[in-house]
Design a protein around this motif. Structure first.
Motif, PDB file in Angstrom:
ATOM      1  N   TYR A   1      26.585  19.510  39.754  1.00 37.38           N
ATOM      2  CA  TYR A   1      27.816  18.824  39.415  1.00 37.38           C
ATOM      3  C   TYR A   1      28.051  18.770  37.909  1.00 37.38           C
ATOM      4  O   TYR A   1      29.164  18.594  37.468  1.00 37.38           O
ATOM      5  CB  TYR A   1      27.837  17.422  39.998  1.00 37.38           C
ATOM      6  N   ILE A   2      26.998  18.893  37.128  1.00 37.91           N
ATOM      7  CA  ILE A   2      27.156  18.825  35.676  1.00 37.91           C
ATOM      8  C   ILE A   2      27.863  20.080  35.171  1.00 37.91           C
ATOM      9  O   ILE A   2      28.771  20.002  34.354  1.00 37.91           O
ATOM     10  CB  ILE A   2      25.796  18.650  34.972  1.00 37.91           C
ATOM     11  N   TYR A   3      27.444  21.251  35.681  1.00 35.96           N
ATOM     12  CA  TYR A   3      27.988  22.530  35.246  1.00 35.96           C
ATOM     13  C   TYR A   3      28.520  23.296  36.451  1.00 35.96           C
ATOM     14  O   TYR A   3      28.044  23.142  37.563  1.00 35.96           O
ATOM     15  CB  TYR A   3      26.903  23.376  34.564  1.00 35.96           C
ATOM     16  N   ALA A   4      29.502  24.161  36.181  1.00 32.64           N
ATOM     17  CA  ALA A   4      30.029  25.047  37.218  1.00 32.64           C
ATOM     18  C   ALA A   4      30.296  26.405  36.568  1.00 32.64           C
ATOM     19  O   ALA A   4      30.611  26.486  35.380  1.00 32.64           O
ATOM     20  CB  ALA A   4      31.305  24.483  37.821  1.00 32.64           C
ATOM     21  N   GLN A   5      30.178  27.459  37.369  1.00 33.42           N
ATOM     22  CA  GLN A   5      30.386  28.806  36.855  1.00 33.42           C
ATOM     23  C   GLN A   5      31.243  29.578  37.846  1.00 33.42           C
ATOM     24  O   GLN A   5      31.064  29.478  39.048  1.00 33.42           O
ATOM     25  CB  GLN A   5      29.036  29.506  36.656  1.00 33.42           C
ATOM     26  N   GLN A   6      32.200  30.320  37.321  1.00 33.22           N
ATOM     27  CA  GLN A   6      33.001  31.220  38.139  1.00 33.22           C
ATOM     28  C   GLN A   6      33.413  32.399  37.264  1.00 33.22           C
ATOM     29  O   GLN A   6      34.064  32.211  36.230  1.00 33.22           O
ATOM     30  CB  GLN A   6      34.243  30.511  38.686  1.00 33.22           C
ATOM     31  N   LYS A   7      32.991  33.586  37.648  1.00 34.88           N
ATOM     32  CA  LYS A   7      33.244  34.817  36.905  1.00 34.88           C
ATOM     33  C   LYS A   7      32.853  34.642  35.440  1.00 34.88           C
ATOM     34  O   LYS A   7      31.710  34.410  35.129  1.00 34.88           O
ATOM     35  CB  LYS A   7      34.685  35.268  37.085  1.00 34.88           C
ATOM     36  N   ASP A   8      33.826  34.750  34.521  1.00 33.89           N
ATOM     37  CA  ASP A   8      33.507  34.647  33.096  1.00 33.89           C
ATOM     38  C   ASP A   8      33.876  33.279  32.529  1.00 33.89           C
ATOM     39  O   ASP A   8      34.267  33.161  31.371  1.00 33.89           O
ATOM     40  CB  ASP A   8      34.187  35.765  32.314  1.00 33.89           C
ATOM     41  N   GLU A   9      33.736  32.239  33.350  1.00 36.60           N
ATOM     42  CA  GLU A   9      34.019  30.877  32.907  1.00 36.60           C
ATOM     43  C   GLU A   9      32.848  29.969  33.244  1.00 36.60           C
ATOM     44  O   GLU A   9      32.324  29.997  34.348  1.00 36.60           O
ATOM     45  CB  GLU A   9      35.289  30.347  33.560  1.00 36.60           C
ATOM     46  N   LEU A  10      32.438  29.183  32.265  1.00 32.82           N
ATOM     47  CA  LEU A  10      31.378  28.196  32.439  1.00 32.82           C
ATOM     48  C   LEU A  10      31.989  26.839  32.108  1.00 32.82           C
ATOM     49  O   LEU A  10      32.568  26.663  31.030  1.00 32.82           O
ATOM     50  CB  LEU A  10      30.209  28.509  31.501  1.00 32.82           C
ATOM     51  N   SER A  11      31.905  25.910  33.040  1.00 30.50           N
ATOM     52  CA  SER A  11      32.532  24.602  32.856  1.00 30.50           C
ATOM     53  C   SER A  11      31.487  23.504  32.736  1.00 30.50           C
ATOM     54  O   SER A  11      30.496  23.499  33.461  1.00 30.50           O
ATOM     55  CB  SER A  11      33.455  24.283  34.040  1.00 30.50           C
ATOM     56  N   VAL A  12      31.743  22.586  31.804  1.00 35.56           N
ATOM     57  CA  VAL A  12      30.932  21.390  31.645  1.00 35.56           C
ATOM     58  C   VAL A  12      31.760  20.251  32.227  1.00 35.56           C
ATOM     59  O   VAL A  12      32.798  19.883  31.685  1.00 35.56           O
ATOM     60  CB  VAL A  12      30.607  21.124  30.156  1.00 35.56           C
ATOM     61  N   ASN A  13      31.302  19.726  33.373  1.00 37.38           N
ATOM     62  CA  ASN A  13      32.050  18.700  34.092  1.00 37.38           C
ATOM     63  C   ASN A  13      31.641  17.283  33.721  1.00 37.38           C
ATOM     64  O   ASN A  13      32.470  16.379  33.757  1.00 37.38           O
ATOM     65  CB  ASN A  13      31.864  18.877  35.607  1.00 37.38           C
ATOM     66  N   LEU A  14      30.365  17.091  33.412  1.00 33.92           N
ATOM     67  CA  LEU A  14      29.834  15.758  33.119  1.00 33.92           C
ATOM     68  C   LEU A  14      29.058  15.790  31.815  1.00 33.92           C
ATOM     69  O   LEU A  14      28.437  16.802  31.468  1.00 33.92           O
ATOM     70  CB  LEU A  14      28.906  15.293  34.250  1.00 33.92           C
ATOM     71  N   PHE A  15      29.053  14.669  31.118  1.00 31.39           N
ATOM     72  CA  PHE A  15      28.310  14.563  29.870  1.00 31.39           C
ATOM     73  C   PHE A  15      27.004  13.844  30.144  1.00 31.39           C
ATOM     74  O   PHE A  15      26.954  12.625  30.263  1.00 31.39           O
ATOM     75  CB  PHE A  15      29.153  13.844  28.821  1.00 31.39           C
TER      76      PHE A  15
END
Length: 117
Positions: free
Chosen positions: A1-15
């Motif tokens: 839940y902290i991080y997510a990845q899809q193709k060439d995108e890396l998302s930081v969802n929680l600090f």
């Protein structure tokens, strides 16, 4: 839940103070280390260490309260005028804030040792 990845995108969802490795596009790894005292202090430090210099989007969730938007619609507004401006830095220089769906989008060629604050 902290991080997510899809193709060439890396998302930081929680600090959350954390470390992880994320496999991107099935051909390289990105190590992420997050240091923060959030929510007591507003600063979040994210170290980005890809195995090779690589172009991808790093998406960082910007909480609604920081955007004076308590929920993702225009039904309610936060009237608090004490909120500080949102500042994102990469290797110290401040970056232009590009928001998409509640995330700041940082698009660049990332290399080992890059730091987002």
């Amino acid at each position: 839940y902290i991080y997510a990845q899809q193709k060439d995108e890396l998302s930081v969802n929680l600090f959350v103070g954390s470390e992880t490795e994320v496999k991107m596009n099935k051909d390289y790894l990105v190590k992420i280390k997050q240091t923060t005292e959030y929510p007591w202090q507003g600063t979040v430090k994210i170290e980005v260490n890809p195995t090779k210099p690589t172009q991808f989007n790093l998406n960082i969730r910007i909480p609604g309260w920081a955007r004076k938007q308590p929920i993702p619609s225009d039904l309610y507004l936060n009237m608090d005028t004490l909120t500080k401006p949102i500042v994102l830095k990469i290797n110290n220089p401040a970056q232009k804030l590009v928001l998409k769906n509640g995330f700041a989008v940082l698009s660049r060629v990332w290399k080992k040792g890059d730091v987002v604050e």
